[in-house]
Design an enzyme around this catalytic site. Structure first.
Site, PDB file in Angstrom:
ATOM      1  N   THR A 183      -0.319 -10.307 -14.408  1.00 13.34           N
ATOM      2  CA  THR A 183      -1.686  -9.769 -14.378  1.00 13.34           C
ATOM      3  C   THR A 183      -1.967  -9.269 -12.956  1.00 13.34           C
ATOM      4  O   THR A 183      -1.104  -9.367 -12.089  1.00 13.34           O
ATOM      5  CB  THR A 183      -2.717 -10.863 -14.740  1.00 13.34           C
ATOM      6  OG1 THR A 183      -2.821 -11.764 -13.631  1.00 13.34           O
ATOM      7  CG2 THR A 183      -2.316 -11.651 -15.973  1.00 13.34           C
ATOM      8  N   CYS A 184      -3.198  -8.789 -12.730  1.00 13.22           N
ATOM      9  CA  CYS A 184      -3.563  -8.340 -11.378  1.00 13.22           C
ATOM     10  C   CYS A 184      -3.387  -9.460 -10.360  1.00 13.22           C
ATOM     11  O   CYS A 184      -3.078  -9.220  -9.214  1.00 13.22           O
ATOM     12  CB  CYS A 184      -5.030  -7.940 -11.321  1.00 13.22           C
ATOM     13  SG  CYS A 184      -5.413  -6.537 -12.305  1.00 13.22           S
ATOM     14  N   ASN A 185      -3.634 -10.676 -10.804  1.00 16.01           N
ATOM     15  CA  ASN A 185      -3.704 -11.794  -9.856  1.00 16.01           C
ATOM     16  C   ASN A 185      -2.503 -12.709  -9.842  1.00 16.01           C
ATOM     17  O   ASN A 185      -2.445 -13.618  -9.014  1.00 16.01           O
ATOM     18  CB  ASN A 185      -4.954 -12.642 -10.152  1.00 16.01           C
ATOM     19  CG  ASN A 185      -6.211 -11.884  -9.809  1.00 16.01           C
ATOM     20  OD1 ASN A 185      -6.192 -11.028  -8.933  1.00 16.01           O
ATOM     21  ND2 ASN A 185      -7.292 -12.173 -10.507  1.00 16.01           N
ATOM     22  N   ARG A 186      -1.581 -12.508 -10.760  1.00 14.45           N
ATOM     23  CA  ARG A 186      -0.430 -13.412 -10.785  1.00 14.45           C
ATOM     24  C   ARG A 186       0.765 -12.789 -11.479  1.00 14.45           C
ATOM     25  O   ARG A 186       0.623 -11.893 -12.318  1.00 14.45           O
ATOM     26  CB  ARG A 186      -0.791 -14.730 -11.474  1.00 14.45           C
ATOM     27  CG  ARG A 186      -1.166 -14.591 -12.937  1.00 14.45           C
ATOM     28  CD  ARG A 186      -1.698 -15.879 -13.523  1.00 14.45           C
ATOM     29  NE  ARG A 186      -2.966 -16.244 -12.902  1.00 14.45           N
ATOM     30  CZ  ARG A 186      -3.129 -17.266 -12.069  1.00 14.45           C
ATOM     31  NH1 ARG A 186      -2.122 -18.041 -11.763  1.00 14.45           N
ATOM     32  NH2 ARG A 186      -4.317 -17.526 -11.546  1.00 14.45           N
ATOM     33  N   HIS A 192      -0.018 -26.562 -15.123  1.00 11.76           N
ATOM     34  CA  HIS A 192      -0.380 -25.314 -14.443  1.00 11.76           C
ATOM     35  C   HIS A 192      -0.827 -24.256 -15.451  1.00 11.76           C
ATOM     36  O   HIS A 192      -1.872 -23.627 -15.277  1.00 11.76           O
ATOM     37  CB  HIS A 192       0.807 -24.799 -13.612  1.00 11.76           C
ATOM     38  CG  HIS A 192       0.548 -23.464 -12.992  1.00 11.76           C
ATOM     39  ND1 HIS A 192      -0.298 -23.296 -11.904  1.00 11.76           N
ATOM     40  CD2 HIS A 192       0.965 -22.215 -13.325  1.00 11.76           C
ATOM     41  CE1 HIS A 192      -0.365 -22.021 -11.600  1.00 11.76           C
ATOM     42  NE2 HIS A 192       0.385 -21.333 -12.439  1.00 11.76           N
ATOM     43  N   SER A 233      -8.157 -19.168 -11.415  1.00  8.54           N
ATOM     44  CA  SER A 233      -8.546 -17.768 -11.188  1.00  8.54           C
ATOM     45  C   SER A 233      -9.337 -17.604  -9.904  1.00  8.54           C
ATOM     46  O   SER A 233      -9.921 -18.567  -9.401  1.00  8.54           O
ATOM     47  CB  SER A 233      -9.411 -17.270 -12.349  1.00  8.54           C
ATOM     48  OG  SER A 233      -8.671 -17.279 -13.535  1.00  8.54           O
ATOM     49  N   GLU A 239     -13.188 -17.301 -15.261  1.00 11.08           N
ATOM     50  CA  GLU A 239     -13.207 -15.937 -15.827  1.00 11.08           C
ATOM     51  C   GLU A 239     -12.439 -15.908 -17.151  1.00 11.08           C
ATOM     52  O   GLU A 239     -11.483 -16.668 -17.339  1.00 11.08           O
ATOM     53  CB  GLU A 239     -12.682 -14.919 -14.806  1.00 11.08           C
ATOM     54  CG  GLU A 239     -11.279 -15.165 -14.281  1.00 11.08           C
ATOM     55  CD  GLU A 239     -10.210 -14.417 -15.023  1.00 11.08           C
ATOM     56  OE1 GLU A 239     -10.551 -13.565 -15.846  1.00 11.08           O
ATOM     57  OE2 GLU A 239      -9.030 -14.698 -14.797  1.00 11.08           O
ATOM     58  N   ALA A 260     -13.351   4.780  -9.474  1.00 12.97           N
ATOM     59  CA  ALA A 260     -13.905   4.943 -10.827  1.00 12.97           C
ATOM     60  C   ALA A 260     -12.879   4.553 -11.885  1.00 12.97           C
ATOM     61  O   ALA A 260     -12.890   5.066 -12.995  1.00 12.97           O
ATOM     62  CB  ALA A 260     -14.360   6.387 -11.021  1.00 12.97           C
TER      63      ALA A 260
END
Ligand SMILES: NC(=O)c1ccc[n+]([C@@H]2O[C@H](COP(=O)([O-])OP(=O)(O)OC[C@H]3O[C@@H](n4cnc5c(N)ncnc54)[C@H](OP(=O)(O)O)[C@@H]3O)[C@@H](O)[C@H]2O)c1
Length: 244
Positions: A53-56, A103, A113, A118, A196
């Site tokens: 994902t964006c974060n992991r 985890h 998160s 979220e 955008a």
């Protein structure tokens, strides 16, 4: 003596690695099946799943040998990202058996998160199972692990208040920005949004829902701004600047 199999997670996240590194390791959904196939072809890996994902970027495996399995996955990550193992090692975390399970449960519940609780991550964990099913199955242990994590993620959200308040990066950003502005000025203020894309659009939607309807959008190209203007007709997109 024969080593027993372990469930392991090897990964990095917003807590351990900079965005530049996460971007190099990210695997788009369309390539998850290929990645799982490659991982399962490694000598000591029996089952695998990719949570990117964006974060992991986390790889869950059933490894026939903890040490050899971990080494093979690390080398695979290095090969796919072009980042040397020595550099990767500084940012990777590795967890085994009950720690790996705990985890994933925490990740699924939104406890790991950037914005606590979220909801998007639970949908992303579900998507891992869905893609696994479409491409012949994740393997019995990893499949069970992910399904149990989804159940845990749902329970945490329904049995606690974790998902009340800001539950995404975009809504948290809007709440933070609006703390600087007296409520009476929401309608008349001009808000500046840079970008955008998906995030930019979400920020504009959140601003609009809070009553901020005059928004300047700065974006490299005009098309996405035009699409937002078309979709959100009640929002006055005042200027669209090109940064090209
Ligand atoms: N989507 C999510 O749920 C989510 C969640 C957490 C974090 N993030 C992070 O938020 C960031 C944005 O994500 P996103 O989903 O909104 O991405 P996106 O939909 O792909 O939008 C990317 C934006 O960046 C602009 N851009 C891309 N390359 C550029 C360049 N070389 N020069 C100038 N502008 C450029 C694009 O402009 P054009 O319109 O001209 O292409 C567009 O405005 C990413 O770092 C992502 O990891 C996203």
């Amino acid at each position: 003596m024969k080593e027993r199999s372990s469930i392991a997670v090897i990964g990095l996240s917003v807590h351990t690695a900079p965005v530049e590194m996460r971007e190099k390791l990210a695997i788009p959904e369309a390539q998850w099946s290929r990645a799982i196939g490659e991982l399962c072809n490694l000598n000591h890996i029996e089952e695998a799943a990719v949570l990117s994902t964006c974060n992991r970027m986390e790889i869950y495996v059933v490894a026939l040998s903890w040490h050899r399995g971990i080494r093979e996955v690390m080398e695979w990550m290095s090969k796919t990202s072009g980042i040397p193992v020595s550099e990767l090692r500084e940012h990777l975390f590795m967890l085994r058996d009950s720690d790996a399970t705990r985890h994933l449960f925490e990740v699924s519940a939104g406890l790991d998160s950037l914005v606590l609780g979220e909801g998007q991550i639970l949908a992303q964990v579900k998507q891992v199972v869905r893609v696994g099913q479409d491409s012949g199955g994740l393997g019995k242990n990893i499949d069970r692990l992910f399904k149990d994590a989804i159940t845990a993620g749902k329970r945490v959200r329904s049995e606690t208040n974790i998902s009340s308040g800001a539950v995404s990066v975009s809504s948290a950003a809007v709440e933070l920005a609006l703390m600087k502005l007296p409520k009476a000025h929401f309608l008349s203020a001009r808000m500046l949004v840079i970008g955008a894309g998906k995030m930019g659009k979400l920020v504009i939607k959140h601003l609009s829902s809070k009553g901020c309807k005059r928004i300047v959008v700065v974006n490299r190209s005009a098309e996405k701004v035009e699409a937002i203007r078309e979709e959100l007709k009640d929002v006055e997109i005042i200027t669209s600047l090109s940064m090209r």
